[in-house]
Design an enzyme around this catalytic site. Structure first.
Site, short mmCIF file in Angstrom:
data_model
loop_
_atom_site.label_atom_id
_atom_site.label_comp_id
_atom_site.label_asym_id
_atom_site.label_seq_id
_atom_site.Cartn_x
_atom_site.Cartn_y
_atom_site.Cartn_z
N LEU A 137 30.94 20.36 -30.92
CA LEU A 137 31.85 21.26 -31.61
C LEU A 137 33.23 20.66 -31.82
CD1 LEU A 137 30.98 24.70 -29.99
CD2 LEU A 137 30.47 23.93 -32.30
N ALA A 138 33.78 20.00 -30.80
CA ALA A 138 35.14 19.46 -30.90
C ALA A 138 35.18 18.35 -31.94
CB ALA A 138 35.61 18.95 -29.54
N GLY A 139 34.23 17.43 -31.87
CA GLY A 139 34.22 16.30 -32.79
C GLY A 139 33.99 16.73 -34.23
N HIS A 189 27.76 26.54 -12.25
CA HIS A 189 27.42 27.83 -12.86
C HIS A 189 26.55 28.63 -11.89
CE1 HIS A 189 25.91 30.82 -15.66
NE2 HIS A 189 26.77 30.39 -16.56
N GLU A 199 35.61 19.29 -24.11
CA GLU A 199 35.39 19.23 -22.65
C GLU A 199 35.93 17.94 -22.05
OE1 GLU A 199 31.36 20.02 -21.41
OE2 GLU A 199 31.80 19.63 -19.31
N ARG A 227 33.00 32.47 -12.55
CA ARG A 227 31.88 31.67 -12.08
C ARG A 227 32.08 31.05 -10.71
NH1 ARG A 227 30.60 28.97 -17.99
NH2 ARG A 227 29.63 30.86 -18.82
N LEU A 272 33.50 27.06 -25.97
CA LEU A 272 33.32 26.90 -27.41
C LEU A 272 34.66 27.05 -28.10
CD1 LEU A 272 30.00 28.90 -28.02
CD2 LEU A 272 30.34 26.52 -27.38
N HIS A 318 27.68 22.49 -14.14
CA HIS A 318 27.66 22.98 -15.52
C HIS A 318 28.74 22.41 -16.41
CE1 HIS A 318 26.87 25.75 -18.75
NE2 HIS A 318 28.04 26.35 -18.64
N ARG A 365 36.82 27.45 -15.44
CA ARG A 365 36.76 27.93 -16.81
C ARG A 365 36.09 29.30 -16.87
NH1 ARG A 365 32.93 28.06 -20.55
NH2 ARG A 365 31.50 26.54 -19.62
#
Lengths: 274, 632
Positions: free
Chosen positions: B13-15, B240, B405, B301, B421, B366, B415
């Site tokens: 997603l970041a890239g 997690h 991340e 978490r 996301l 996680h 987190r």
């Protein structure tokens, strides 16, 4: 102190050994051969954990030292599509192929082969570039203006969302292409634009034609599906829908796009816009 | 800007978000990924993406509240201006994804549906079934494919990043490109760029079995670290609470299962052998609901994981083992339908139907809150970041950025679910603009001598030859290999440096890592082919993972306090006076040592407060409360 190791959630079977036959090939154009390995399996083992064991212990059942087998994998939870291969003659993801189901008894044999419709890179790994190329043929995207803030997208009924979501879970794994009699190997990229596009891309064309902004490109998608290698090349074998791991209604998509292409052709004949 | 290019490493997603935003500014992007970008690990994210929305707002929620939750959830370790900006930017991201065609779940009237998630009392998580990460990744993948079709993006898929190429020293250091390897032909070559964005994700494989994909080795980050990029807060690894252990990995069972009303419990009676469905409600210990009446099963978490872990260590786990129930059997079919994606995973891999019997779960590694150190440029009042400033999420090396991340910026010591996301896409869009502006404002790298690039390639080729040929003078063990070393490393790291840590155990792990490094130095590959050589790539990554493992252990040893995911049994309390600080590791290549220092955290907006989520005492023996917690 030690942080605990989790309890195996499914002790369906005791530790035992199986035989794994792997079709090996050192590279494109090189001859293929089979190698067998005797592998101890723990409860809950899958094809991936078996291949991982072989990579760490690359000795055949004949006692011959060999190279670790090469295979493709990613998420290991059947959502990325990477680890598709032919297992006991059936195309599927190797991560969700559990040893207890495939080889329930001591000494049972499992055969692993690469997919046959794509060029083998090495061993079980193939090059699926053509599959992604075919997504470009149908312009499988929503043509937004840009990423700067412009407010929200179109509202959508839950029923329509349900249809689009299901189509959008296609992970480009290639099972539908491997099973399709009309989708044949095509090593020459220059011929990709005119060879059969495949169920996955036809279904993606339907997905984007269903979206309010996505349908701006509907005419271009239907043009692509009208030409050589388009939807009319489908031979209606219906194998695709049977092997799709995500249960995507591929034959419904093919039928829907077939109708749209016919209508599109009629309109084009009379000079009417879609 | 025709001759200027930007490199993005990593197609999650970041890239992908960075690629889209940077090409939109007119710069061509070379996108590198070890896998076809559509198969990146973001595909595994399940539950959703957080953002303030109109429904929550009218119930008293706000972007500021989202900011405060994220800071509190992270135990105050995150610098506050980036988190402020991200949470206030979040609604725009949802709108954009909506325009891109993400099939977000809908209400009957056609608005975006919302679900509850950990660390919040408001529904502010947007979702697409239980495969939200997949759907978001696909939307961005499609936009990048469109730009590829237009000739604005060149994809280098099945190419592996080997190192950054850095010109100059200290404050003058500037990244001018990368060395990468084609994983099919095994060709190693240099690529020039005006700026490089690292978007290479986390390092779950350092811990062996985790919820991460097979590519999440952390090797790319370690290679940057090896070449002088600082690494921050590496000791903060999220475990997690709910995963299913497997022979090859641990599979995530999304927090959305609890967000939709799932309940965690164990039998009140130790080693109760009855089938779970035969145990009456009064004889079940819903320990999270009893200990945290306000948040219930949706405590953050780190807390849920420690509680589950403690229950199991006290011998109260199901069947006396390391597992507890995650129960969805009481939920209506319409609710369970929204979780189909994960329920399918559970039934496929475990064989039980979670509609009918409670799932058995245990915590698993996680997410990495820590990562490459990045700077940020706050607004004057610290309420957010200066838009477009070239410094946003740039590492200590000029022109080298870290997004998603792989950086350390947003999640502090823990987190919150459905914020990952968000931070990935926020980095790509908001800080992608910074990359474009950096390129606009700085001289092109065309003047960089070719010799610098050639030397970097030669250096990597030599490193590879060493692995293929074995150590100088022989002495390699024919029965040893990188797979065995990595497995032992993972088992050791999980045992020593996850839910509970102590100085003695971390020291022991450092000794073990040193022994594994010695074995690694004597490795010689079985496979010497110069074609699609996976064991070479894995062996190289193993060396980088060992470096990262060592750094994680050292920073964990030095942090003598407990905060968020980092719990030291020998220092069980948070210690703001000494440790409300970012740990920063710098690798000294000459000496092969890690230099550890600390930086102040920017807490300008929210003062640290006690973080216990309203905990009260409860044991298996305490009477079951009459009150049934409200389920949403």
């Amino acid at each position: 102190m030690n942080n605990g190791t989790p309890t195996a959630s499914k002790p369906r079977s005791a530790a035992r050994s199986i035989t794994v036959r792997i079709k090996r090939c050192d590279g494109p154009g090189k001859p293929a051969r089979f190698e067998s390995f005797k592998v101890p399996v723990e409860p809950g083992a899958n094809i991936i954990s078996v291949l991982q064991w072989i990579a760490a212990h690359p000795t055949t059942d004949g006692g011959q030292r060999t190279t670790p087998p090469v295979w493709d994998s990613g998420c290991l939870e059947e959502v990325c599509g990477a680890c598709t291969m032919v297992i006991n003659g059936k195309v599927r993801q190797s991560c969700s192929a559990l040893i207890d189901d495939l080889a329930p008894a001591e000494g049972d044999t499992i055969t692993l082969e690469p997919m046959t419709k794509f060029p083998v890179m090495r061993d079980l790994m193939v090059d699926r570039s053509r599959l992604f190329h075919n997504l470009r043929r149908v312009k499988a995207w929503v043509p937004i203006d840009g990423t700067y803030n412009q407010g929200s997208g179109p509202r959508e009924s839950p029923e329509k969302q349900e249809v689009r979501y299901t189509l959008s879970t296609c992970m480009s794994c290639g099972c539908c292409l491997e099973a399709c009699p009309q989708f044949t190997p095509e090593p020459d990229p220059a011929a990709w634009n005119t060879s059969f596009i495949g169920a996955h891309a036809i279904s993606q064309a339907r997905l984007f034609n269903l979206h309010d902004t996505g349908k701006e490109l509907a005419t271009q998608r239907l043009d692509a599906l009208s030409g050589p290698g388009g939807v009319s090349d489908c031979g209606n074998a219906q194998n695709c829908v049977k092997v799709c791991p995500k249960k995507i209604p591929l034959t419904e998509s093919i039928a829907a796009m077939g109708r749209a292409v016919t209508l599109h052709g009629v309109k084009r004949f009379f000079g009417v816009k879609d | 800007m025709a001759d200027k290019r930007v490199i993005v490493v990593g197609g999650g997603l970041a890239g992908l978000a960075a690629t889209v935003r940077i090409t939109e500014s007119g710069l061509p992007v070379d996108l590198f990924s070890v896998v076809p970008v559509k198969r990146s690990h973001s595909v595994c994210a399940q539950g959703g993406i957080n953002a303030c929305n109109e429904v929550a707002r009218q119930q008293g929620y706000s972007e500021y509240e989202h900011f405060d939750e994220t800071i509190y959830g992270g135990d105050f370790l995150a610098d506050q201006p980036p988190v402020f900006e991200m949470t206030h930017f979040a609604p725009k991201i949802i709108d954009l994804l909506d325009r891109m065609g993400v099939p977000f779940n809908r209400t009957p009237e056609g608005f975006r549906d919302l679900r509850l998630f950990g660390g919040s009392l408001y529904k502010r998580t947007h979702f697409a079934g239980a495969t939200t990460g997949q759907q978001l990744l696909y939307a961005l993948d499609e936009q990048v494919r469109r730009r590829e079709d237009e000739g604005r993006v060149t994809k280098y898929e099945h190419w592996e990043f080997l190192r950054p190429i850095i010109e100059g020293q200290g404050d003058q250091a500037r990244c001018v490109g990368i060395v990468a390897q084609d994983l099919r032909t095994m060709q190693i070559r240099a690529f020039r760029a005006e700026a490089v964005v690292m978007a290479t994700g986390g390092c779950g494989l350092v811990f062996g079995k985790s919820t991460n994909s097979i590519v999440c080795t952390g090797a790319a980050a370690a290679r940057c670290y090896r070449h002088g990029v600082w690494y921050a807060n590496g000791e903060f690894i999220q475990v997690h609470p709910t995963a299913i252990p497997g022979a090859d990995k641990c599979r995530l069972m999304s927090e959305s299962a609890r967000g939709e009303g799932g309940r965690v419990w164990v039998p009140r009676r130790q080693s109760d052998t009855r089938h779970p469905n035969d145990i009456p409600a009064g004889e079940r210990w819903y320990f999270l609901e009893e200990k945290y009446p306000k948040y219930g099963n949706l405590v953050p978490r780190d807390i849920a994981t420690r509680e589950i872990f403690k229950v199991c260590m006290d011998g109260m786990g199901v069947g006396g083992g390391n597992q507890v129930y995650l129960d969805l059997t009481h939920l209506p079919a319409s609710t369970l339908h929204k979780l189909d994606g994960i329920l399918e995973i559970y039934s496929k891999f475990v064989g039980d139907d979670p509609h009918k019997v409670p799932m058995k779960i245990f915590p698993a590694v996680h997410y990495s809150m820590g990562g490459l150190w990045t700077r940020h440029v706050p607004k004057a009042d610290h309420r957010g970041l200066e838009p477009g400033n070239p410094g946003q999420m740039m590492t200590n090396i000029g022109g080298l950025y870290a997004f998603g991340e792989v950086n350390f910026a947003y999640h502090g010591a823990n987190r919150l679910g459905a914020n990952a996301l968000l931070s990935c896409i926020f980095d790509g869009l908001f800080c992608g603009q910074s990359v474009a502006n950096f390129v606009r404002d700085n001289a092109p790298t065309g003047a960089t001598p070719q010799a610098l690039l050639d030397a970097a390639v030669a250096d990597e080729s030599a490193r590879q030859d060493r692995l293929i040929r074995g150590p100088e003078g022989g002495g390699s063990d024919p029965n040893d290999n990188a797979y065995l070393i990595a497995r032992e490393m993972g088992e050791e790291m999980t045992a020593a440096s996850t839910v509970v840590k102590t100085a003695a155990r971390l020291q022991q792990a450092l000794t073990k890592i040193a022994a594994l490094k010695a074995r690694y130095a004597r490795l010689r590959l079985d496979d010497t082919a110069m074609w699609t050589n996976q064991s070479l790539a894995f062996a190289r990554a193993t060396g980088d993972m060992l470096l990262l493992a060592e750094s994680i252990l050292l920073t964990g040893l030095a942090r003598k306090e407990s905060r968020g995911s980092h719990y030291r049994e020998d220092f069980p309390d948070r210690n703001d006076a000494d440790f409300l600080r970012t740990s920063v590791s710098k690798f000294d290549a000459a000496g092969g040592t890690h230099q550890l220092s600390y930086q102040e955290v920017d807490t300008a907006l929210v003062k640290p407060r006690v973080r216990n989520y309203g905990k009260v005492e409860s044991t298996a023996k305490s009477a079951a409360p009459a009150r049934q917690p409200a389920l949403t």
